[in-house]
Enzyme design. Sequence first.
Site, PDB file in Angstrom:
ATOM      1  N   LYS A   1       0.845  -1.202   0.000  1.00 37.74           N
ATOM      2  CA  LYS A   1       0.000   0.000   0.000  1.00 37.74           C
ATOM      3  C   LYS A   1       0.880   1.251   0.000  1.00 37.74           C
ATOM      4  CE  LYS A   1      -0.290  -0.198   5.066  1.00 37.74           C
ATOM      5  NZ  LYS A   1      -1.153  -0.561   6.205  1.00 37.74           N
TER       6      LYS A   1
ATOM      7  N   ARG B   1     -10.741  -0.161  15.135  1.00 39.06           N
ATOM      8  CA  ARG B   1     -10.629   0.684  13.942  1.00 39.06           C
ATOM      9  C   ARG B   1     -11.584   0.088  12.919  1.00 39.06           C
ATOM     10  NH1 ARG B   1      -4.694   1.431  11.343  1.00 39.06           N
ATOM     11  NH2 ARG B   1      -5.352  -0.421  10.227  1.00 39.06           N
TER      12      ARG B   1
ATOM     13  N   TYR C   1      15.805  29.850   7.514  1.00 39.50           N
ATOM     14  CA  TYR C   1      14.683  30.669   8.008  1.00 39.50           C
ATOM     15  C   TYR C   1      14.652  30.741   9.534  1.00 39.50           C
ATOM     16  CZ  TYR C   1      12.667  30.214   3.306  1.00 39.50           C
ATOM     17  OH  TYR C   1      12.440  30.260   1.960  1.00 39.50           O
TER      18      TYR C   1
ATOM     19  N   MET D   1      11.396  24.098   2.394  1.00 46.93           N
ATOM     20  CA  MET D   1      10.568  23.276   1.512  1.00 46.93           C
ATOM     21  C   MET D   1      11.409  22.383   0.601  1.00 46.93           C
ATOM     22  SD  MET D   1       7.567  24.375  -1.174  1.00 46.93           S
ATOM     23  CE  MET D   1       6.664  25.342   0.026  1.00 46.93           C
TER      24      MET D   1
HETATM   25  C1  LIG Z   1      -0.396  -1.702   6.793  1.00 42.56           C
HETATM   26  C2  LIG Z   1      -1.040  -2.962   7.174  1.00 42.56           C
HETATM   27  C3  LIG Z   1      -0.278  -4.125   7.371  1.00 42.56           C
HETATM   28  C4  LIG Z   1       1.220  -4.142   7.367  1.00 42.56           C
HETATM   29  O1  LIG Z   1       1.699  -3.621   8.585  1.00 42.56           O
HETATM   30  P1  LIG Z   1       3.259  -3.603   8.915  1.00 42.56           P
HETATM   31  O2  LIG Z   1       3.338  -3.254  10.347  1.00 42.56           O
HETATM   32  O3  LIG Z   1       3.870  -2.579   8.028  1.00 42.56           O
HETATM   33  O4  LIG Z   1       3.744  -4.980   8.610  1.00 42.56           O
HETATM   34  C5  LIG Z   1      -0.969  -5.301   7.631  1.00 42.56           C
HETATM   35  N1  LIG Z   1      -2.308  -5.327   7.697  1.00 42.56           N
HETATM   36  C6  LIG Z   1      -3.061  -4.229   7.541  1.00 42.56           C
HETATM   37  C7  LIG Z   1      -4.535  -4.313   7.660  1.00 42.56           C
HETATM   38  C8  LIG Z   1      -2.458  -3.006   7.291  1.00 42.56           C
HETATM   39  O5  LIG Z   1      -3.209  -1.914   7.133  1.00 42.56           O
END
Ligand SMILES: *Cc1c(COP(=O)(O)O)cnc(C)c1O
Length: 389
Positions: A39, A137, A271, A319
């Site tokens: 992802k 969640r 800055y 930036m």
């Molecule tokens: C991002 C994610 C993972 C992977 O988590 P890591 O800690 O990076 O291995 C696994 N399952 C779900 C549902 C996630 O959102």
Amino acid sequence: MNETASLRARAEIDLAALRANVRVLRARAAGAQLMAVVKSDAYGHGAERCARAALEAGATWLGTATPHEALALRAAGLGGRVMCWLWTPGGPWREAIEADIDVSVSGMWALDEVTAAAAQAGRPARIQLKADTGLGRNGCQPADWAELVGAARTAEQAGTVRITGLWSHFACADEPGHPSITAQLVTFRDMVAYAEKAGVEPEVRHIANSPATLTVPESHFDLVRTGIAMYGISPSPELGTPADFGLRPVMTLAASIALVKRVPAGHGISYGHHYTTSAETTLGLVPLGYADGVPRHASGRGPVLVGGVRRTVAGRVAMDQFVVDLDGDEPAVGSDAVLFGPGDRGEPSAEDWARAADTIAYEIVTRIGGRVPRVYRDDETPEGPSDGS
Ligand SMILES: *Cc1c(COP(=O)(O)O)cnc(C)c1O
């Protein structure tokens, strides 16, 4: 490498290291399949290339958050099973079904939408029911599980869905011994048992992310979902370093020093003048800034390897650039400033940047911006310096 010599900055992605990490994780979870979580553009490493490398190293599943990320993998020609879990109403269900993507269902609204899309597509959707075993969640609460499982079974019997998986996600797997880990496993087993009694025959039951894959063997079930560890980063410094687990960082973030100059004592830097030279010195200009993902929060603290010496960001990260005090050294313009990498040259790690910015290494790598080209290396035996090779 000649083609990188003229780049302002680059994120080098070591695909051989990624493959080796996948093999290490597979060995840790022998008996389970491995889902490569790619992802958010493979945590900033480039989804297509990393997904391909992970499959070559024996991953059998690819995982993404959004359906659009999953569809992009298919559009890039990637095979293997693909699963995605973050759906919103109206989401591209039919496209996902037609692209052979396993879709997560956490509630009745999603089941309703996916069965309607499957009926339209004229083929069953592969769905995985997600249980909220304590993360609080996404996922279905235990109190609502009977309704969701019952409706999913009805749809399965009608031929509109096939329930391929039962799954959940940990809240505190990065804190070994946290009581919620055992509690979530107990709840997960209960919810799986309920569904199986109701006739569900899942191909895969899964709950483990990277920290659970590394430290909670009883959580491996049929499949582990590894993200951060596959990229060679420890899920948490308390668990150990990547090397402790036999993992090697995949990303090196480097820039080409844009200017070296001598300045007098008492010169304000960047800055707000939050840094002032204490004596006559030399400064190096590093052409990366917060728009590239270098956290502004690491102003005055972020570590960088310049000319073989560890330096610290002097003053504010801007930036597009920041400055380091070189203490009189005069490295060549165009030489490397290495923000983080595997450490072969003494460079800092992504974890070091996380500490400097008061965050986690996940956030450091995923935020490296689109303006930084990814440069892929694929030597089966990774070497040290990338320059001069
Ligand atoms: C991002 C994610 C993972 C992977 O988590 P890591 O800690 O990076 O291995 C696994 N399952 C779900 C549902 C996630 O959102």
